[in-house]
Design an enzyme around this catalytic site. Structure first.
Site, PDB file in Angstrom:
ATOM      1  N   ARG A 227     -22.237 -63.388  98.799  1.00  0.00           N
ATOM      2  CA  ARG A 227     -21.638 -64.239  99.819  1.00  0.00           C
ATOM      3  C   ARG A 227     -22.081 -63.734 101.188  1.00  0.00           C
ATOM      4  NH1 ARG A 227     -20.779 -67.665  96.613  1.00  0.00           N
ATOM      5  NH2 ARG A 227     -18.807 -68.687  96.077  1.00  0.00           N
ATOM      6  N   GLU A 256     -22.388 -71.010 106.618  1.00  0.00           N
ATOM      7  CA  GLU A 256     -23.264 -72.015 106.011  1.00  0.00           C
ATOM      8  C   GLU A 256     -22.785 -73.430 106.351  1.00  0.00           C
ATOM      9  OE1 GLU A 256     -23.291 -71.055 101.860  1.00  0.00           O
ATOM     10  OE2 GLU A 256     -24.272 -69.127 102.181  1.00  0.00           O
ATOM     11  N   HIS A 274     -28.731 -71.062  99.807  1.00  0.00           N
ATOM     12  CA  HIS A 274     -27.646 -70.817  98.851  1.00  0.00           C
ATOM     13  C   HIS A 274     -27.881 -71.593  97.554  1.00  0.00           C
ATOM     14  CE1 HIS A 274     -23.082 -69.805  98.454  1.00  0.00           C
ATOM     15  NE2 HIS A 274     -23.726 -69.658  97.302  1.00  0.00           N
TER      16      HIS A 274
END
Length: 310
Positions: A227, A256, A274
């Site tokens: 993360r 993000e 991601h």
């Protein structure tokens, strides 16, 4: 009458078709859900990055189950879910291989300058200019932060490159071929490459601090497939700019989909949006497990991959 379900994050068409067949599905677009609809929603299907916003969760008075299409739970208030008796599931054990594969791909890409090489060829520079020499991966000392299933899968792959593996985790797992290092800064200092595979959440926020990255040093590579919140992103940018950290290869970011502009301009950084679990095969398996967990709940049988209450 079909149970009513809120789809917070889109899934593969094949999976959405299964959900539509079994439930009355409401597709969430971020707007306020009318109270007469909200009161009928009993289940949520969502992604690990999106989770369930707290304000949305409060409006769903009869919510019974949240099925996460991923392994991250930091975007869901697990304490509130436990208080209300709401079951929470993830797609545990399904995306391990893909995340570990991407970690290795990022490592190889950064060390061997694959992105620069690709651009070099596409820009017709081959035969005109010359790329600097890259760096060898085989035999490099690898430190892994977080030695759960993903961390161990990365270690398994790294051994194929004859990489000595050490790790930092919440506890010593007594692994036969990977020593536990209880001090994260010490692990970074002794590693050539540091791969972050730790869980997200408040407990791991900025675990990879400025001091840790400085210990990894000007020849070190930081790889993050966990993360974005686990890494102090501002310190990361500054250390890369100052040459105090050698390289970074990142699949995740703090805010993000926003990525610091400075990172976009750096040639010593490899970036991905991601997408560690973004393969057709794994996304189908993940979606099928979401459907199976929801089916188990509404059939009154135990959930397949429940998250433990906290």
């Amino acid at each position: 009458m079909k149970p009513e379900l809120l789809l917070v994050e889109p899934m593969m068409p094949e999976i959405e078709a299964l959900l539509d067949a079994a439930y009355t599905v409401h597709r969430y677009d971020g707007s306020v859900i009318p109270s007469n609809v909200a009161s009928r929603i009993r289940g949520i299907a969502t992604g690990g990055g999106t989770g369930v916003p707290a304000a949305l969760m409060r409006t769903l008075s009869n919510l019974e189950v949240i099925a996460i299409n991923g392994v991250g739970t930091d975007a869901v208030d697990l304490k509130e879910a436990a208080r209300r008796g709401i079951g929470v599931t993830t797609t545990l054990n399904v995306l391990t291989d893909d995340v570990a594969d991407l970690a290795m791909a990022l490592m190889l890409s950064a060390m061997r300058d694959l992105v620069l090489g690709d651009q070099f060829v596409r820009n017709h520079q081959w035969g005109v200019g010359q790329l600097p020499l890259a760096h060898k991966v085989t035999g490099r000392k690898l430190g892994i932060v977080g030695m759960g299933q993903v961390g161990q899968a990365i270690a398994k792959r790294a051994r194929g490159f004859d990489m000595p593996v050490s790790y930092y985790s919440r506890r010593d797992l007594a692994l036969p071929d990977a020593p536990f290092v209880p001090d994260l800064q010490a692990l970074a200092e002794q590693s050539d490459i540091l791969v972050v595979a730790a869980s997200g959440g408040a407990q791991s926020r900025h675990l990879i601090s400025r001091d840790v990255m400085e210990a990894l040093g000007p020849c070190g590579l930081l790889v993050n497939v966990s993360r974005g919140s686990v890494v102090d992103e501002q310190a990361l940018v500054e250390l890369l700019q100052q040459g105090k950290l050698g390289k970074a290869a990142l699949d995740v970011f703090e805010s993000e989909p926003t990525v610091p502009e400075a990172l976009l301009m750096m040639k010593n950084v490899v970036l991905q949006p991601h997408r560690a679990s973004a393969t057709v095969e794994t996304r189908l398996q993940m979606g099928q497990l979401v459907v199976a967990n929801l089916g188990a709940h509404f059939a009154g049988v135990p959930l397949l991959t429940p998250v433990q209450s906290i």
